[in-house]
Motif scaffolding. Structure first.
Motif, PDB file in Angstrom:
ATOM      1  N   PHE A  40      -4.085   2.653  13.883  1.00 42.41           N
ATOM      2  CA  PHE A  40      -4.492   2.939  12.500  1.00 42.41           C
ATOM      3  C   PHE A  40      -5.693   2.558  12.362  1.00 42.41           C
ATOM      4  O   PHE A  40      -6.022   1.147  12.369  1.00 42.41           O
ATOM      5  N   ILE A  43       3.006   0.911  11.135  1.00 40.31           N
ATOM      6  CA  ILE A  43       2.805  -0.315  11.846  1.00 40.31           C
ATOM      7  C   ILE A  43       4.037  -0.608  12.568  1.00 40.31           C
ATOM      8  O   ILE A  43       3.553  -1.055  13.759  1.00 40.31           O
ATOM      9  N   LYS A  83      -3.481   0.743   5.690  1.00 45.37           N
ATOM     10  CA  LYS A  83      -3.064  -0.314   6.248  1.00 45.37           C
ATOM     11  C   LYS A  83      -3.148  -1.509   5.515  1.00 45.37           C
ATOM     12  O   LYS A  83      -3.986  -1.955   5.065  1.00 45.37           O
ATOM     13  N   ALA A 104       2.648   3.710   5.501  1.00 46.43           N
ATOM     14  CA  ALA A 104       1.888   2.529   6.200  1.00 46.43           C
ATOM     15  C   ALA A 104       2.671   1.487   7.029  1.00 46.43           C
ATOM     16  O   ALA A 104       2.474   1.034   8.154  1.00 46.43           O
ATOM     17  N   GLY A 128       8.139  -2.922  10.043  1.00 45.29           N
ATOM     18  CA  GLY A 128       6.787  -2.764   9.400  1.00 45.29           C
ATOM     19  C   GLY A 128       6.591  -4.077   8.674  1.00 45.29           C
ATOM     20  O   GLY A 128       5.263  -4.512   8.960  1.00 45.29           O
ATOM     21  N   CYS A 173       3.883  -7.059   9.598  1.00 47.15           N
ATOM     22  CA  CYS A 173       2.609  -7.421   9.093  1.00 47.15           C
ATOM     23  C   CYS A 173       2.549  -8.880   8.504  1.00 47.15           C
ATOM     24  O   CYS A 173       1.655  -9.415   8.213  1.00 47.15           O
ATOM     25  N   THR A 204       0.727  -1.109  -0.037  1.00 49.70           N
ATOM     26  CA  THR A 204       0.074  -0.204  -0.072  1.00 49.70           C
ATOM     27  C   THR A 204       0.918   1.363  -0.070  1.00 49.70           C
ATOM     28  O   THR A 204       0.544   2.160  -0.693  1.00 49.70           O
TER      29      THR A 204
END
Length: 390
Positions: free
Chosen positions: A87, A81, A220, A77, A245, A249, A73
């Motif tokens: 978020f 994170i 996100k 983002a 990040g 994820c 994305t």
């Protein structure tokens, strides 16, 4: 089998006239990297889809097996994170650099690699000025921060490291968030102009952080866990929020190393020792990311890039002496000295510990491209190939 991937960010380059037409990898003294290439197998890897910008975010995500076209994305983002920024479902996070603007041009995309302590104080002053606006600011490491728009719509932006020495006007944000981003940039210029932090920096001969530069905003991301994709527990060692990040994820363990700075002075050996120690536990795969060669490339410093490669090689030596498993070595993208930014050219990778070897004798772009037995590989396929071998 356990696996360690050593990622020298931006390590690949182009032939440089002052090096006699050689690249930093060809000139640097790196016996341990050469050992991986000589005793293992090599290939060339494409890390950035044609439809995407050649950023470290896209490249590192794809090396870990995640198709950027499906999961990416924005850089903002991923870093939000990593920092644990709240978020919401309608929020957009922008990466937000401290930069130095001089006579309308981008003089320095990192404001002289401003310290985190200085940056936090500047952000506190800016946040106070923006307290009645629909925006939230989160200080990060050095010049790397996050600007969160609770009701963001999106904008087309430009990475500041891509426009060093350029007039900034043609590269200002455009799109639905452009007006508010411009407003915050102007306000930051006013707040920072006579700030004590910048007065002290100028007095010390350093570049001031005289404006913010928001870029790469997005929502996100939603990514499957690394363990679900590959059936292996993974960990990431780095010093930059971008990689942390991606790790969050992907449900990967995050290993922070004291002394790891994300810059030229990072603790290379500390990362190597942490990688080996982590693999002695229940982790199957470690992704050891080193930012320094990329930073040298952005600075356009041949000397610093060679030095970064050689210091990383010393850490590689420790790994080879203390880890009995599969070792992979690669950059995520080139950051050529001449261009001072990323390119999408394929990069050389080497794999040791899976048996067999090809005719590559040294770890360089030219040698691997000519003799690597793996040939040309898409980065999203790399770990599938490696994990499937015995």
């Amino acid at each position: 089998m356990k696996y360690l991937l050593i990622l020298g960010d931006g390590m690949a380059d182009e032939p440089i006239p002052e090096l006699g037409g050689k690249t930093p990898l060809e000139v640097a003294h790196k016996p341990n990297m050469d050992r991986i290439a000589r005793d293992g197998k090599c290939g060339m890897m494409s890390t950035v889809p044609d439809s995407q910008e050649p950023g470290s975010d896209v490249a590192n995500m794809s090396i870990l097996g995640y198709d950027p076209a499906k999961y990416y994305t924005s850089r903002g983002a991923l870093e939000a994170i990593s920092m644990g920024v709240p978020f919401g479902p309608n929020d957009l996070a922008y990466r937000c650099n401290f930069v130095t603007i001089e006579k309308g041009k981008m003089k320095d995309f990192s404001a002289g690699h401003i310290s985190s302590t200085e940056g936090k104080e500047l952000f506190a002053s800016l946040s106070e000025r923006l307290k009645d606006f629909d925006v939230k600011l989160y200080p990060g490491v050095s010049y790397r921060n996050v600007l969160m728009l609770p009701s963001g719509k999106g904008s087309v932006t430009k990475a500041p490291h891509d426009i060093v020495a350029e007039v900034i006007d043609p590269y200002l944000p455009v799109g639905e968030d452009a007006d508010v981003l411009h407003r915050y940039m102007v306000i930051s210029y006013d707040v920072f102009a006579n700030h004590p932090i910048n007065k002290a920096r100028v007095a010390a001969g350093k570049n001031p952080a005289n404006m913010i530069w928001p870029w790469s905003g997005g929502a996100k991301p939603a990514m499957p866990a690394f363990s679900e994709m590959f059936g292996k527990k993974g960990a990431v060692i780095s010093a930059v929020d971008l990689l942390f990040g991606i790790a969050r994820c992907a449900g990967m363990e995050i290993v922070r190393v004291p002394g790891a700075t994300g810059y030229l002075d990072t603790d290379y050996m500390g990362k190597a020792k942490a990688a080996v120690a982590t693999l002695k536990g229940d982790v199957d795969f470690v992704y050891m990311h080193v930012e320094a060669p990329d930073e040298a490339g952005h600075l356009g410093s041949v000397e610093e890039k060679i030095k970064a490669i050689e210091r990383l090689d010393e850490a590689v030596g420790y790994i080879l002496d203390n880890f009995d498993g599969c070792v992979m070595l690669m950059p995520d993208h080139p950051t050529p000295i001449a261009k001072k930014t990323h390119t999408r050219d394929a990069v050389p990778f080497a794999v040791l510990g899976l048996g067999g070897k090809d005719s590559v004798s040294v770890y360089t772009e030219k040698e691997v491209a000519a003799k690597g037995e793996y040939g040309s590989v898409q980065s999203t396929d790399l770990l599938k190939i490696i994990f499937s071998q015995k």
